[in-house]
Design a protein around this motif. Structure first.
Motif, PDB file in Angstrom:
ATOM      1  N   ALA A   1      -4.675   6.091 -20.252  1.00  0.00           N
ATOM      2  CA  ALA A   1      -3.516   5.757 -19.407  1.00  0.00           C
ATOM      3  C   ALA A   1      -3.259   6.859 -18.394  1.00  0.00           C
ATOM      4  CB  ALA A   1      -2.280   5.537 -20.279  1.00  0.00           C
ATOM      5  N   GLY A   2      -3.378   8.110 -18.836  1.00  0.00           N
ATOM      6  CA  GLY A   2      -3.154   9.244 -17.942  1.00  0.00           C
ATOM      7  C   GLY A   2      -4.191   9.331 -16.841  1.00  0.00           C
ATOM      8  N   VAL A   3      -5.435   9.058 -17.189  1.00  0.00           N
ATOM      9  CA  VAL A   3      -6.517   9.057 -16.186  1.00  0.00           C
ATOM     10  C   VAL A   3      -6.277   7.954 -15.163  1.00  0.00           C
ATOM     11  CG1 VAL A   3      -8.987   8.603 -15.857  1.00  0.00           C
ATOM     12  CG2 VAL A   3      -8.228  10.109 -17.711  1.00  0.00           C
ATOM     13  N   TRP A   4      -5.851   6.786 -15.634  1.00  0.00           N
ATOM     14  CA  TRP A   4      -5.560   5.678 -14.718  1.00  0.00           C
ATOM     15  C   TRP A   4      -4.432   6.074 -13.761  1.00  0.00           C
ATOM     16  CZ3 TRP A   4      -3.576   0.172 -16.518  1.00  0.00           C
ATOM     17  CH2 TRP A   4      -3.643  -0.705 -15.439  1.00  0.00           C
ATOM     18  N   ALA A   5      -3.374   6.664 -14.297  1.00  0.00           N
ATOM     19  CA  ALA A   5      -2.242   7.077 -13.461  1.00  0.00           C
ATOM     20  C   ALA A   5      -2.697   8.057 -12.381  1.00  0.00           C
ATOM     21  CB  ALA A   5      -1.157   7.702 -14.331  1.00  0.00           C
ATOM     22  N   ARG A   6      -3.506   9.034 -12.775  1.00  0.00           N
ATOM     23  CA  ARG A   6      -3.978  10.032 -11.802  1.00  0.00           C
ATOM     24  C   ARG A   6      -4.863   9.385 -10.745  1.00  0.00           C
ATOM     25  NH1 ARG A   6      -8.671  12.215 -11.549  1.00  0.00           N
ATOM     26  NH2 ARG A   6      -9.218  11.785 -13.726  1.00  0.00           N
ATOM     27  N   MET A   7      -5.803   8.534 -11.165  1.00  0.00           N
ATOM     28  CA  MET A   7      -6.691   7.864 -10.205  1.00  0.00           C
ATOM     29  C   MET A   7      -5.896   7.024  -9.214  1.00  0.00           C
ATOM     30  SD  MET A   7      -9.938   6.494 -12.428  1.00  0.00           S
ATOM     31  CE  MET A   7     -11.189   7.586 -13.092  1.00  0.00           C
ATOM     32  N   PHE A   8      -4.915   6.298  -9.732  1.00  0.00           N
ATOM     33  CA  PHE A   8      -4.102   5.438  -8.875  1.00  0.00           C
ATOM     34  C   PHE A   8      -3.292   6.262  -7.878  1.00  0.00           C
ATOM     35  CE2 PHE A   8       0.070   3.361  -8.198  1.00  0.00           C
ATOM     36  CZ  PHE A   8      -0.360   2.256  -7.465  1.00  0.00           C
ATOM     37  N   ALA A   9      -2.696   7.350  -8.348  1.00  0.00           N
ATOM     38  CA  ALA A   9      -1.900   8.215  -7.462  1.00  0.00           C
ATOM     39  C   ALA A   9      -2.774   8.819  -6.371  1.00  0.00           C
ATOM     40  CB  ALA A   9      -1.218   9.312  -8.278  1.00  0.00           C
ATOM     41  N   GLU A  10      -3.962   9.279  -6.751  1.00  0.00           N
ATOM     42  CA  GLU A  10      -4.868   9.892  -5.770  1.00  0.00           C
ATOM     43  C   GLU A  10      -5.367   8.866  -4.756  1.00  0.00           C
ATOM     44  OE1 GLU A  10      -7.883  11.683  -8.148  1.00  0.00           O
ATOM     45  OE2 GLU A  10      -6.678  13.457  -8.647  1.00  0.00           O
ATOM     46  N   LYS A  11      -5.704   7.685  -5.238  1.00  0.00           N
ATOM     47  CA  LYS A  11      -6.195   6.638  -4.326  1.00  0.00           C
ATOM     48  C   LYS A  11      -5.089   6.185  -3.379  1.00  0.00           C
ATOM     49  CE  LYS A  11      -9.657   5.010  -4.157  1.00  0.00           C
ATOM     50  NZ  LYS A  11     -10.828   5.202  -3.232  1.00  0.00           N
ATOM     51  N   THR A  12      -3.867   6.106  -3.869  1.00  0.00           N
ATOM     52  CA  THR A  12      -2.736   5.728  -3.013  1.00  0.00           C
ATOM     53  C   THR A  12      -2.530   6.751  -1.910  1.00  0.00           C
ATOM     54  OG1 THR A  12      -1.618   4.572  -4.833  1.00  0.00           O
ATOM     55  CG2 THR A  12      -0.252   5.254  -2.973  1.00  0.00           C
ATOM     56  N   ALA A  13      -2.588   8.028  -2.260  1.00  0.00           N
ATOM     57  CA  ALA A  13      -2.432   9.095  -1.265  1.00  0.00           C
ATOM     58  C   ALA A  13      -3.557   9.028  -0.231  1.00  0.00           C
ATOM     59  CB  ALA A  13      -2.426  10.455  -1.958  1.00  0.00           C
TER      60      ALA A  13
ATOM     61  N   ARG B   1      -4.080  -2.377  -2.978  1.00  0.00           N
ATOM     62  CA  ARG B   1      -5.469  -1.981  -2.737  1.00  0.00           C
ATOM     63  C   ARG B   1      -5.856  -0.820  -3.644  1.00  0.00           C
ATOM     64  NH1 ARG B   1      -8.054   0.249   2.970  1.00  0.00           N
ATOM     65  NH2 ARG B   1     -10.117   0.730   2.116  1.00  0.00           N
ATOM     66  N   ALA B   2      -4.972   0.149  -3.792  1.00  0.00           N
ATOM     67  CA  ALA B   2      -5.240   1.301  -4.663  1.00  0.00           C
ATOM     68  C   ALA B   2      -5.431   0.838  -6.104  1.00  0.00           C
ATOM     69  CB  ALA B   2      -4.107   2.306  -4.570  1.00  0.00           C
ATOM     70  N   ALA B   3      -4.615  -0.119  -6.536  1.00  0.00           N
ATOM     71  CA  ALA B   3      -4.732  -0.651  -7.895  1.00  0.00           C
ATOM     72  C   ALA B   3      -6.076  -1.347  -8.087  1.00  0.00           C
ATOM     73  CB  ALA B   3      -3.580  -1.614  -8.175  1.00  0.00           C
ATOM     74  N   ALA B   4      -6.458  -2.175  -7.119  1.00  0.00           N
ATOM     75  CA  ALA B   4      -7.722  -2.919  -7.222  1.00  0.00           C
ATOM     76  C   ALA B   4      -8.928  -1.986  -7.201  1.00  0.00           C
ATOM     77  CB  ALA B   4      -7.808  -3.930  -6.081  1.00  0.00           C
ATOM     78  N   GLU B   5      -8.866  -0.947  -6.383  1.00  0.00           N
ATOM     79  CA  GLU B   5     -10.023  -0.062  -6.205  1.00  0.00           C
ATOM     80  C   GLU B   5     -10.205   0.938  -7.345  1.00  0.00           C
ATOM     81  OE1 GLU B   5     -10.309   1.720  -2.356  1.00  0.00           O
ATOM     82  OE2 GLU B   5     -10.172  -0.203  -1.290  1.00  0.00           O
ATOM     83  N   THR B   6      -9.237   1.029  -8.238  1.00  0.00           N
ATOM     84  CA  THR B   6      -9.391   1.956  -9.366  1.00  0.00           C
ATOM     85  C   THR B   6      -9.714   1.251 -10.686  1.00  0.00           C
ATOM     86  OG1 THR B   6      -6.972   1.934  -9.638  1.00  0.00           O
ATOM     87  CG2 THR B   6      -7.922   3.779  -8.420  1.00  0.00           C
ATOM     88  N   GLU B   7      -9.667  -0.071 -10.706  1.00  0.00           N
ATOM     89  CA  GLU B   7      -9.878  -0.810 -11.956  1.00  0.00           C
ATOM     90  C   GLU B   7     -11.219  -0.498 -12.604  1.00  0.00           C
ATOM     91  OE1 GLU B   7      -9.293  -5.005 -11.675  1.00  0.00           O
ATOM     92  OE2 GLU B   7      -7.172  -4.836 -11.121  1.00  0.00           O
ATOM     93  N   ASP B   8     -12.303  -0.627 -11.852  1.00  0.00           N
ATOM     94  CA  ASP B   8     -13.642  -0.423 -12.425  1.00  0.00           C
ATOM     95  C   ASP B   8     -13.821   0.997 -12.948  1.00  0.00           C
ATOM     96  OD1 ASP B   8     -14.302  -3.023 -11.879  1.00  0.00           O
ATOM     97  OD2 ASP B   8     -15.433  -2.582 -10.038  1.00  0.00           O
ATOM     98  N   ALA B   9     -13.318   1.972 -12.205  1.00  0.00           N
ATOM     99  CA  ALA B   9     -13.455   3.369 -12.622  1.00  0.00           C
ATOM    100  C   ALA B   9     -12.670   3.630 -13.906  1.00  0.00           C
ATOM    101  CB  ALA B   9     -12.969   4.300 -11.517  1.00  0.00           C
ATOM    102  N   VAL B  10     -11.501   3.019 -14.046  1.00  0.00           N
ATOM    103  CA  VAL B  10     -10.693   3.195 -15.254  1.00  0.00           C
ATOM    104  C   VAL B  10     -11.393   2.551 -16.447  1.00  0.00           C
ATOM    105  CG1 VAL B  10      -8.514   2.597 -16.385  1.00  0.00           C
ATOM    106  CG2 VAL B  10      -8.518   3.358 -14.010  1.00  0.00           C
ATOM    107  N   ASN B  11     -11.922   1.350 -16.265  1.00  0.00           N
ATOM    108  CA  ASN B  11     -12.628   0.670 -17.355  1.00  0.00           C
ATOM    109  C   ASN B  11     -13.837   1.481 -17.819  1.00  0.00           C
ATOM    110  OD1 ASN B  11     -10.851  -1.507 -17.361  1.00  0.00           O
ATOM    111  ND2 ASN B  11     -12.054  -2.674 -15.888  1.00  0.00           N
ATOM    112  N   ALA B  12     -14.575   2.033 -16.862  1.00  0.00           N
ATOM    113  CA  ALA B  12     -15.740   2.848 -17.202  1.00  0.00           C
ATOM    114  C   ALA B  12     -15.325   4.114 -17.941  1.00  0.00           C
ATOM    115  CB  ALA B  12     -16.524   3.207 -15.943  1.00  0.00           C
ATOM    116  N   ALA B  13     -14.239   4.731 -17.489  1.00  0.00           N
ATOM    117  CA  ALA B  13     -13.740   5.952 -18.135  1.00  0.00           C
ATOM    118  C   ALA B  13     -13.276   5.652 -19.561  1.00  0.00           C
ATOM    119  CB  ALA B  13     -12.595   6.544 -17.317  1.00  0.00           C
ATOM    120  N   ALA B  14     -12.631   4.509 -19.760  1.00  0.00           N
ATOM    121  CA  ALA B  14     -12.152   4.134 -21.093  1.00  0.00           C
ATOM    122  C   ALA B  14     -13.324   3.914 -22.041  1.00  0.00           C
ATOM    123  CB  ALA B  14     -11.301   2.870 -20.998  1.00  0.00           C
TER     124      ALA B  14
END
Length: 339
Positions: free
Chosen positions: A49-61, A267-280
């Motif tokens: 969950a924490g990795v997803w939050a960080r990825m999403f925040a970074e992608k949004t920025a 867009r940030a949410a969609a673009e981080t989904e695959d990376a989060v699934n792979a990380a999990a």
């Protein structure tokens, strides 16, 4: 005195003419934050969950050129998932990450993830929850509760962890098992022969240590992160549930955002989904190996076909009762179609 004041005012005006253009230029060079949003995360920074939050925040920025800032509040510091869901609804928290089972009491559509033995693996579950028909049911249910669904990810297959060796108590009849305040999960545990004990996710480890519960459901990552493995030394490879995570925004705050900002967040949410699934997936495999190396025994789940069928039927019947027979049938059809 008037002449002195007049001279001072004139000097100040000249100075202002010199400074303000430079200040304006500096402001233009910076990329000021136009929108600042809070994101509640139930796990620590290193969790899935924490990795997803960080990825999403970074992608949004990145996508907003720094004009949309997402500040992550990790480790459940803003409250339990149901509490945060209410805070999102009323606008005191902007965004939240939560497992579906933790907010099924808030939005019953989240029970779509609670049919046991339905998904072959996380990839299969991902295809089902990405399907427009299922996504629509989940999104509508969340919206009725004041939450706008931005994304879903899969955090791993859940197994049953045991304090005592599998089979040492004969059948699981009456064995207390930690359960979320999710009626579907409770019905499934009952059908599998356990006695569900509603337990906050943050209290599961304590309940296990004090033997208030002798069984619980978790992914390998949760089994490790919550410290459950320090007490429970047996993990059955039941793989009966997929842990599905949601990323939502509060509907009140969402409506107040500009179309550009909303598009950026989606867009940030969609673009981080695959990376989060792979990380999990990678994290679950890594931690499972680590736990095996310190003596955790992973055993085959001894669940009869009769119990499996009873558990699946109990969950499906509850979904039909709460969400409608058509929705229950749709879920089974889509899952079969996308195997």
């Amino acid at each position: 005195m008037k002449r002195i004041f007049a001279r001072f005012a004139a000097a100040l005006a000249v100075l202002s003419c010199c400074v303000l253009p430079f200040a304006s230029a500096a402001a233009e060079e910076r990329d000021p934050v136009a929108v600042s949003l809070s994101l509640a995360c139930p796990g620590p920074a290193e969790s899935v969950a924490g990795v997803w939050a960080r990825m999403f925040a970074e992608k949004t920025a990145e996508l907003s050129n720094g004009t949309v800032l997402v500040t992550v509040f990790a480790d459940g510091v803003l409250g339990t998932d149901p509490e945060v869901a209410r805070a999102c609804r009323y606008g005191s928290v902007d965004l939240m990450i939560a497992r579906t089972t933790e907010i099924a009491g808030v939005a019953e559509g989240c029970m779509l993830a609670d049919v046991p033995f339905l998904f072959r693996d996380t990839a299969h579950a991902g295809r089902v929850f990405a399907d427009a028909r299922i996504r629509s049911v989940l999104a509508e249910s969340l919206l009725e509760s004041g939450l706008v669904l931005l994304s879903t990810t899969e955090w791993g297959m859940e197994n049953i962890g045991l304090t005592n060796p599998p089979g040492s108590e004969g059948t699981p009849e009456g064995v207390p098992a930690a359960s979320a305040a999710d009626p579907c999960r409770q019905a499934v545990l009952t059908a599998l022969g356990y006695r569900p004990v509603v337990t906050e996710i943050s209290d599961v480890c304590l309940a296990v240590r004090q033997h208030a519960v002798l069984a619980q459901e978790s992914t390998p990552e949760m089994f490790y992160r919550l410290g459950i493995y320090e007490t429970q030394k047996y993990l059955t490879d039941s793989r009966h549930f997929v842990s599905v995570g949601t990323l939502c925004a509060g509907s009140t705050g969402w409506e107040s955002l500009s179309e550009e900002t909303r598009a950026c967040l989606l867009r940030a949410a969609a673009e981080t989904e695959d990376a989060v699934n792979a990380a999990a997936e990678a994290e679950n495999e890594r931690l499972l190996r680590a736990m095996r190396s310190v003596g955790i025994r992973v055993t085959e789940a001894e669940i009869s076909d009769e119990r499996r069928n009873a558990a699946a039927e109990a969950a499906t019947a509850l979904i039909a009762e709460r969400l409608g027979t058509e929705t229950a049938e749709l879920l089974l059809a889509v899952a079969d179609e996308l195997k």
